[in-house]
Enzyme design. Structure first.
Site, PDB file in Angstrom:
ATOM      1  N   GLU A  24       0.865  -1.174   0.000  1.00  0.00           N
ATOM      2  CA  GLU A  24       0.000   0.000   0.000  1.00  0.00           C
ATOM      3  C   GLU A  24       0.898   1.218   0.000  1.00  0.00           C
ATOM      4  O   GLU A  24       1.642   1.458   0.961  1.00  0.00           O
ATOM      5  CB  GLU A  24      -0.937   0.049   1.213  1.00  0.00           C
ATOM      6  CG  GLU A  24      -2.003   1.136   1.018  1.00  0.00           C
ATOM      7  CD  GLU A  24      -2.608   1.674   2.290  1.00  0.00           C
ATOM      8  OE1 GLU A  24      -1.994   2.577   2.908  1.00  0.00           O
ATOM      9  OE2 GLU A  24      -3.688   1.202   2.657  1.00  0.00           O
ATOM     10  N   CYS A  36      -2.475   8.130   4.463  1.00  0.00           N
ATOM     11  CA  CYS A  36      -2.270   7.755   3.060  1.00  0.00           C
ATOM     12  C   CYS A  36      -3.490   8.086   2.206  1.00  0.00           C
ATOM     13  O   CYS A  36      -3.365   8.408   1.030  1.00  0.00           O
ATOM     14  CB  CYS A  36      -1.964   6.263   2.950  1.00  0.00           C
ATOM     15  SG  CYS A  36      -0.456   5.741   3.794  1.00  0.00           S
TER      16      CYS A  36
END
Length: 518
Positions: A255, A289
């Site tokens: 990720e 994020c």
């Protein structure tokens, strides 16, 4: 600022860091972000220490992996209860080591019990043997059997150290693996406490290990020792992880970064959208994020949204306290504060306008930076294309939905997006056209990320694979195909010629398709 919580005693913190192998005596000063004061001397793991941690986990995994799933889940149920019993202590640790405000630290602590509970419920169905049809009806069948990878390496970032370090560990454990976690040096304490709670819950001692050090020092041995790697972090580092994983022929889930857009449609509830944008841009001081850095507002509502958003941002409370009052905390370090400031300074130098914020706040602490709204950000500015990862957002106008979608997709990233509109069907049609692994309608990120039953990952340069959902558990397993043929019938029988057998086979394939047998 308020006094550091009394729970974080030197004896407690020293007990945590004592778990980290560091035989060559090197340490790293882990500090309280609000003050810069040293909380603990964190051992740094040598290549020998790292290899030893994987060896120890692999030995313990032989025990853990032999336990039936029901027994493993019983341990995780105890762990779930222990996390909730210790939730305020976990919040204290997260806040001290990361500098985030207490609200965000508490919300981070909730992620682990949420994910654990989901997989406790879901694992028996996902990991159970599955009988499949074989090539010959009645006389053959196949079993899909799920086996643990072995020892999973998890590399966790500093922005959500407990949530990523431990939440990613849980499905790996449920699948029967051992785990070695490499947290960021700045935020190693909360995942270390998570390991302590796992052992209190009953995992075999040594099953979950933690090693510490800078990436270039730790990475090569870590990747060479793991059977699978879960990494959360920058795209640049993710490319290196992926390359090393490929060299060692192991799988990886990555990720990575994002430059996430929020689209405000003409029919959006502006007050709700403003409230969402406050969290999207400034939640965790912009260090998420999936947070929003690009905000696209329709011409018809631009001024109303801008004015309300600026006013609401100015009203946010930013402070260095260990209570639930402040809405904004610190950035993680002075170095990161300087990086965020450089993006804003570059944008202003190239013509962007600061509507609010744009200043460091040394009066509050060494890494504080004000929530900042920019207007006039262009692709020539660092903040226009590169992930800032701080409390900075750019406002942009658009005229048509096609224009908004094109602007939202004008990036190398595709991690998260947000669409706001009261006509949900229309918002859904917009969401489907955005190149992003996660899209939230009338929310920023929590609805997608907290939907533990659905995979969450990135497109384009934002990653490979996903966490959550069945995929988030199955990725930590290998599929074994155990097939059974009850009678040797795949070939000519008796005196049958191959020519006759071939015709018979072709006819059988036609009939099985016609009647939906296979």
């Amino acid at each position: 600022m308020s006094q550091r919580p009394s729970t974080l005693t030197p004896a407690f913190l020293d007990r945590l860091v004592a778990r980290v192998p560091g035989t060559d005596g090197r340490t790293w000063k882990l500090t309280e972000v609000y003050t810069g004061e040293v909380l603990a001397e964190l051992p740094q793991s040598s290549p020998t220490d790292i290899a030893g941690a994987f060896d120890a986990s692999r030995e313990a995994q032989k025990i853990w992996g032999s336990w039936p799933l029901k027994r493993r889940l019983a341990v995780l149920k105890k762990f779930h209860a222990l996390v909730l019993e210790n939730q305020m202590l976990i919040t204290d640790i997260i806040q001290a080591e990361s500098g985030k405000n207490r609200r965000m630290a508490f919300e981070e602590s909730c992620d682990v019990p949420m994910g654990t509970s989901h997989y406790i419920k879901r694992a028996p169905k996902v990991l159970g043997d599955k009988k499949r049809p074989g090539p010959v009806p009645v006389l053959s069948y196949s079993n899909e059997v799920r086996r643990p990878k072995g020892v999973v390496g998890i590399i966790a970032p500093w922005n959500f150290p407990f949530a990523t370090g431990i939440s990613d560990t849980i499905p790996a454990l449920i699948a029967g693996n051992g785990v070695v976690v490499k947290p960021d040096n700045k935020t190693a304490l909360s995942p270390l406490f998570g390991v302590e709670l796992l052992e209190q819950a009953g995992i075999p001692r040594g099953l979950v290990q933690m090693v510490c050090g800078e990436g270039p020092d730790v990475g090569p041995t870590f990747l060479a020792s793991a059977d699978y790697v879960m990494f959360t972090g920058s795209t640049a580092t993710g490319r290196i992880i992926g390359e090393l994983a490929g060299q060692h022929l192991i799988g990886c889930c990555l990720e990575l970064g994002g430059k996430n857009p929020m689209v405000v449609l003409p029919d959006a509830n502006i007050d709700e959208a403003v409230k969402g944008a406050l969290f999207g841009a400034f939640g965790n001081t912009g260090q998420i994020c999936m947070h929003i850095e690009r905000l696209y507002i329709h011409d018809s509502v631009y001024e109303e949204f801008r004015d309300k958003f600026v006013a609401a941002t100015k009203a946010l409370r930013i402070d260095a306290t260990y209570d639930f009052g402040p809405e904004i905390g610190s950035l993680v370090s002075p170095d990161h504060k300087d990086r965020v400031a450089s993006h804003v300074d570059d944008a202003v130098a190239k013509g962007a306008v600061v509507l609010t914020g744009g200043r460091a706040r040394p009066d509050l602490g060494p890494a504080f930076y004000e929530p900042t709204i920019l207007e006039g950000v262009t692709a020539e500015m660092i903040a226009g294309k590169t992930e800032t990862f701080g409390p900075v957002v750019g406002l942009h106008r658009y005229s048509t939905v096609d224009e908004a979608i094109a602007l939202a997709n004008d990036t190398d990233y595709g991690l998260n997006a947000s669409v706001w509109g009261q006509d949900v069907d229309n918002a859904m049609s917009v969401a489907r056209r955005i190149d992003s692994g996660n899209v939230n309608i009338n929310d920023i990120l929590a609805t997608a990320y907290a939907s533990k039953g659905t995979p969450s990952g990135g497109l384009k340069n934002s990653g490979v694979g996903a966490r959550h959902g069945d995929q988030g558990l199955l990725k930590y397993t290998d599929a074994q195909n155990i097939a059974v043929l009850k009678k040797q019938v795949m070939g000519p029988q008796g005196t049958q010629t191959y020519d006759a057998y071939a015709k018979q086979t072709t006819l059988s394939l036609k009939l099985m398709r016609k009647f939906g047998i296979r």
